[in-house]
Design a protein around this motif. Structure first.
Motif, short mmCIF file in Angstrom:
data_model
loop_
_atom_site.label_atom_id
_atom_site.label_comp_id
_atom_site.label_asym_id
_atom_site.label_seq_id
_atom_site.Cartn_x
_atom_site.Cartn_y
_atom_site.Cartn_z
N LEU A 1 -37.56 -58.65 -11.63
CA LEU A 1 -37.74 -58.89 -10.17
C LEU A 1 -38.18 -57.69 -9.75
O LEU A 1 -38.93 -57.52 -8.53
CB LEU A 1 -36.60 -59.44 -9.75
N ALA A 2 -37.53 -56.70 -9.99
CA ALA A 2 -37.67 -55.27 -9.32
C ALA A 2 -39.06 -54.93 -9.62
O ALA A 2 -39.84 -54.33 -8.78
CB ALA A 2 -36.81 -54.13 -10.06
N ALA A 3 -39.79 -55.09 -10.80
CA ALA A 3 -41.07 -54.76 -11.10
C ALA A 3 -41.96 -55.54 -10.10
O ALA A 3 -42.97 -55.35 -9.71
CB ALA A 3 -41.48 -54.89 -12.47
N VAL A 4 -41.65 -57.02 -10.14
CA VAL A 4 -42.54 -57.71 -9.16
C VAL A 4 -42.46 -57.07 -7.80
O VAL A 4 -43.57 -57.16 -6.90
CB VAL A 4 -42.06 -59.28 -9.46
N ALA A 5 -41.23 -56.87 -7.22
CA ALA A 5 -40.99 -56.48 -5.90
C ALA A 5 -41.98 -55.04 -5.88
O ALA A 5 -42.65 -54.72 -4.80
CB ALA A 5 -39.78 -56.37 -5.62
N GLY A 6 -41.95 -54.15 -6.60
CA GLY A 6 -42.78 -53.13 -6.42
C GLY A 6 -44.24 -53.33 -6.52
O GLY A 6 -44.97 -52.62 -5.82
N LEU A 7 -44.54 -54.12 -7.42
CA LEU A 7 -46.02 -54.58 -7.57
C LEU A 7 -46.34 -55.19 -6.15
O LEU A 7 -47.72 -54.89 -5.48
CB LEU A 7 -46.50 -55.48 -8.49
N GLN A 8 -45.75 -55.97 -5.59
CA GLN A 8 -45.78 -56.48 -4.32
C GLN A 8 -46.03 -55.60 -3.17
O GLN A 8 -46.77 -55.39 -2.36
CB GLN A 8 -44.86 -57.71 -3.74
N GLU A 9 -44.97 -54.69 -3.15
CA GLU A 9 -44.93 -53.48 -2.23
C GLU A 9 -46.37 -52.71 -2.32
O GLU A 9 -46.96 -52.35 -1.13
CB GLU A 9 -43.93 -52.72 -2.47
N LYS A 10 -46.44 -52.51 -3.75
CA LYS A 10 -47.95 -51.53 -3.76
C LYS A 10 -49.13 -52.19 -3.48
O LYS A 10 -50.10 -51.64 -2.77
CB LYS A 10 -48.14 -51.20 -5.31
N THR A 11 -49.05 -53.67 -3.75
CA THR A 11 -50.11 -54.43 -3.21
C THR A 11 -50.38 -54.42 -1.69
O THR A 11 -51.48 -54.33 -1.08
CB THR A 11 -50.03 -55.88 -3.76
N THR A 12 -49.47 -54.65 -1.12
CA THR A 12 -49.26 -54.85 0.27
C THR A 12 -49.58 -53.41 1.23
O THR A 12 -50.27 -53.39 1.97
CB THR A 12 -47.78 -55.17 0.77
N GLU A 13 -49.11 -52.29 0.32
CA GLU A 13 -49.54 -50.82 0.85
C GLU A 13 -51.17 -50.67 0.76
O GLU A 13 -51.66 -50.29 1.53
CB GLU A 13 -48.82 -49.95 0.08
N ALA A 14 -51.56 -51.30 -0.58
CA ALA A 14 -53.12 -51.13 -0.69
C ALA A 14 -53.88 -51.73 0.30
O ALA A 14 -54.88 -51.74 0.93
CB ALA A 14 -53.37 -51.26 -2.15
#
Length: 324
Positions: free
Chosen positions: A18-31
């Protein structure tokens, strides 16, 4: 003992996932945020460039409209200048024609005064000659009476007295007009000149064939006449010959000018008088033969086509050697 550890491991793994998915979501959102920001910035730049282009097009339209107004103003000024130039040229032409007419009138008055003075001098000389002849006749009559009285006294008759013959060697009596001075120069009388001018006025156009030097002399003499017009049709030939189409009005001016040169006194240039006399003779040889019956009217009356063009008068000044 091992069964108790498995659930704990599964929960940790799930948390890590879940932490990895949340990090990916945050990076995707930032991008995505950065991409959208870049697109917005590029869109703003494009809009600014479009506004610049629109301002440039508007300025170009303004410049074109200004140039059109300036062009229209220049065109109107050019038309005004043309009208003013045409008026100036017309005024100059009218002034030149008026001056030419004034010079022609002054020359005519001078010629008239000279002719009047010549005529007056001729009348005075004629009266003097008539008085001398009258006194001579009175003296002859007085001598005849004296001789008759002598014959009555001496009853002696002289040979030839009865028949009225003069004695041998006696000089014949001169007529009253014997001492009349010669005219200043030969020329046609006023009636003949008037008829020739009227015939020339009836000519629409005539071809004059002569050397270019002869034509130059004609122009020099006739240019001062108000009726002379420089012809527009001049054809050059061989040996310096030219063929000029002149109007009847110009022929009138040429005849008038040549007649004036012919009537000059003996102090004038003999070459000018010779040229004027010869050219006048050749022109009148043709002018004297024309008339209203020789042209279009006679042909139409004779049954020819109404649009038939009569033959143009041709004046040739080109003497050639005769046959040997």
């Amino acid at each position: 003992m091992f069964g108790w550890g498995k659930p704990a491991d599964d929960g940790a793994a799930e948390r890590r996932i879940l932490a990895a998915v949340a990090g990916l979501q945050e990076k995707t959102t930032e991008a995505l945020r950065e991409g959208f920001s870049e697109l917005r910035r590029q869109n703003a730049e494009l809009r600014e460039e479009l506004r610049e282009l629109r301002r440039a097009v508007t300025d170009a339209h303004k410049d074109v409209a200004e140039h059109r107004r300036e062009t229209e103003t220049l065109r109107q000024e050019l038309q005004t200048a043309r009208r003013e130039a045409a008026g100036i040229l017309a005024e100059a032409g009218a002034r030149a024609e008026a001056e030419a007419r004034a010079r022609s009138a002054a020359g005519a008055r001078a010629r008239g005064e000279a002719e009047a003075e010549t005529a007056a001098a001729g009348e005075v000389q004629e009266e003097d000659s008539g008085g001398r002849a009258e006194r001579g006749r009175d003296q002859d009559q007085g001598g005849s009476q004296d001789q008759g009285e002598g014959r009555d006294r001496h009853t002696v008759a002289e040979p030839g007295a009865a028949s009225g013959r003069s004695a041998p060697g006696s000089a014949p009596a001169r007529s009253p007009g014997a001492e009349r001075p010669e005219a200043a120069g030969p020329g046609p009388d006023e009636d003949t000149q008037k008829q020739r001018l009227e015939r020339a006025a009836g000519i629409s156009a005539a071809d004059l064939v002569c050397h270019r030097d002869t034509w130059a002399f004609i122009v020099e003499q006739a240019a001062r006449n108000a009726h002379f017009r420089v012809p527009g049709e001049i054809t050059a030939g061989k040996d310096g010959a030219t063929r000029i189409t002149v109007s009847g009005r110009s022929l009138m001016a040429i005849l008038t000018a040549l007649d004036a040169v012919e009537r000059q006194d003996h102090r004038a240039d003999p070459g000018d008088r010779a040229l004027a006399g010869k050219i006048y003779e050749r022109i009148t040889d043709v002018v004297d033969t024309v008339g209203p019956g020789d042209g279009h009217g006679r042909r139409a009356a004779a049954g020819h086509a109404a649009d038939e063009t009569p033959q143009r008068a041709v004046i040739v000044i080109d003497d050639r050697p005769g046959p040997p």
